[in-house]
Scaffold this motif. Structure first.
Motif: not given
Length: 344
Positions: A139-164
Motif C-alpha cells: 500500500t502506497i500513501r501519498e503523504k509518505d512519498v511527499n515527506l520522503s521527497v521533501g526530506l531528501k530535497l531539504y538535505d540537498y538544499l541545506k548542504k548546498s546553501y548554508p547561507d539561506k
C-alpha cells in the motif's frame, strides 16, 4: 519577491514627475537589439521587460509610466502595440539606454529562503493505492512519498546553501491545514532584496490506471491575487497597477522554476518516467502564497509500474535530486541577473 518598499517610493515619484508624450515611434524589438538590450514581451498579458547590465525596465503596453528595477516608477510613455508591432518612442529608448549605463550601489536580489511543503500528512494520507509488487501486496500513501521527497530535497538544499533559510512546513507525519501552510510561507522573515520560493510536493492519482508521469504546476495567470499591502498607498488605482505588475513577475518566476524543475527531473529519471509538462491551476497553496510558487506531482500511485518506483528509495533520491537541480538552476539564474527572471 521582497520588494514591498518599492510601492512607497513609486507613489512619491509618480506624483512628482510631469507627464509628457513623445510622438515619434520606432520598432522596439529592432531598437533594443541594436542597443544590446534583451527585450522580453508577453503578447497575452501585453507586458514586457527590457534588460541590460543587470538592470530591468518593466512596462505594460500603453501605460504612461514604466517601472525600473521593480522599485522606481518613472512617468514616460511605455511601448505600445500598433498593427501587431511593438513600438517605443525614441525618447523611451534613449532614457532606457542611459539608465542601463548606471551602476547600482544596492545589494542585488538574492534567494533568501526556500520553503518545501510535503503535501498531506497525519490524519490526511492523501491519495492511496494497493498493488501487488514482487509477489507482495504493497500500500502506497501519498503523504509518505511527499515527506520522503521533501526530506531528501531539504538535505540537498541545506548542504548546498548554508547561507539561506531552507525550511519545511512539516518534517514528520503530522497534519497541517492548507491555510496553515500558506500562513507559514507568508510569515517567513526576509532581509531587504531577498526572495522566498515555495515548493509543494504531491503525488498524482487517476481512475485511468495507465496514466503516468510527472508534472509541475504554477498559478494560472487568469487568477488574480493581492501580493502587495493595499494599505501602502492611498491611491487605489496605483495600488492596483503595482499589484498587477508584481503578480505578473511572480507568475513569470513560477513558470521559470517549473521549467527548470521539469528539466532537472528528466535529466535524473530518464525514461523511467515521462514528463507531462508545465501546467496552470489555481491550487489553494499556490494561489495564497505571496511569492513565486510551484506544485510538483511526482508521479501516479494509481499506476502499478510508477507506484513501484515511488516505493523505491533509490528512485526517490533521483527524483529529489532532479528537483534540487531545477531549483539550483533557478537560484543561479535569479542571482546572476540581480533578480531578473524574464522569459523570451
Amino acid at each position: 519577491m521582497n520588494r514591498r518598499i518599492f510601492v512607497l517610493i513609486a507613489a512619491v515619484l509618480l506624483s512628482s514627475h510631469a507627464v509628457f508624450s513623445q510622438t515619434k515611434w520606432v520598432n522596439a524589438v529592432e531598437s533594443a537589439k541594436k542597443a544590446g538590450m534583451c527585450l522580453y514581451w508577453d503578447p497575452l498579458a501585453q507586458s514586457g521587460v527590457l534588460e541590460k547590465n543587470g538592470h530591468q525596465i518593466s512596462f505594460r503596453a500603453g501605460d504612461g509610466f514604466v517601472l525600473r528595477d521593480y522599485k522606481t516608477i518613472v512617468t514616460e510613455d511605455a511601448p505600445k502595440v500598433e498593427n501587431g508591432t511593438l513600438l517605443a518612442t525614441e525618447s523611451f529608448m534613449r532614457s532606457a539606454d542611459s539608465f542601463f549605463q548606471t551602476e547600482s550601489d544596492e545589494s542585488p536580489y538574492r534567494i533568501g529562503a526556500i520553503l518545501i511543503d510535503p503535501g498531506h500528512g497525519g490524519k490526511d494520507p492523501g491519495a492511496m493505492a494497493t498493488h501487488t509488487i514482487d509477489g507482495k501486496k504493497r500500500t502506497i500513501r501519498e503523504k509518505d512519498v511527499n515527506l520522503s521527497v521533501g526530506l531528501k530535497l531539504y538535505d540537498y538544499l541545506k548542504k548546498s546553501y548554508p547561507d539561506k533559510k531552507i525550511l519545511m512546513t512539516r518534517n514528520t507525519d503530522v497534519f497541517i491545514s492548507l491555510a496553515q501552510r500558506t500562513e507559514i510561507a507568508n510569515s517567513v522573515k526576509l532581509a531587504e532584496n531577498e526572495a522566498i520560493l515555495y515548493v509543494s510536493v504531491h503525488v498524482n492519482s487517476n481512475f485511468d490506471e495507465s496514466a503516468s508521469g510527472y508534472e509541475v504546476w504554477y498559478l494560472s495567470p487568469g487568477y488574480r491575487r493581492q501580493v502587495i499591502d493595499s494599505k501602502t498607498t492611498d491611491d487605489k488605482s496605483l495600488s492596483t497597477i503595482l499589484n498587477s505588475m508584481m503578480e505578473e513577475e511572480y507568475t513569470t518566476e513560477s513558470i521559470l522554476i517549473a521549467k527548470f524543475i521539469l528539466e532537472g527531473i528528466g535529466a535524473q529519471v530518464g525514461n523511467l518516467s515521462k514528463a507531462r509538462g508545465i501546467k496552470a491551476e489555481e491550487w489553494f497553496v499556490v494561489r495564497n502564497t505571496k511569492m513565486p510558487s510551484v506544485l510538483i506531482e511526482t508521479g501516479f500511485l494509481s499506476n502499478k509500474k510508477e507506484a513501484a518506483l515511488l516505493l523505491d528509495d533509490k528512485y526517490l533520491q533521483k527524483l529529489s535530486f532532479g528537483i534540487y537541480n531545477g531549483l539550483q538552476a533557478f537560484v543561479t539564474h535569479f542571482e546572476r541577473s540581480r533578480g531578473f527572471t524574464g522569459i523570451k
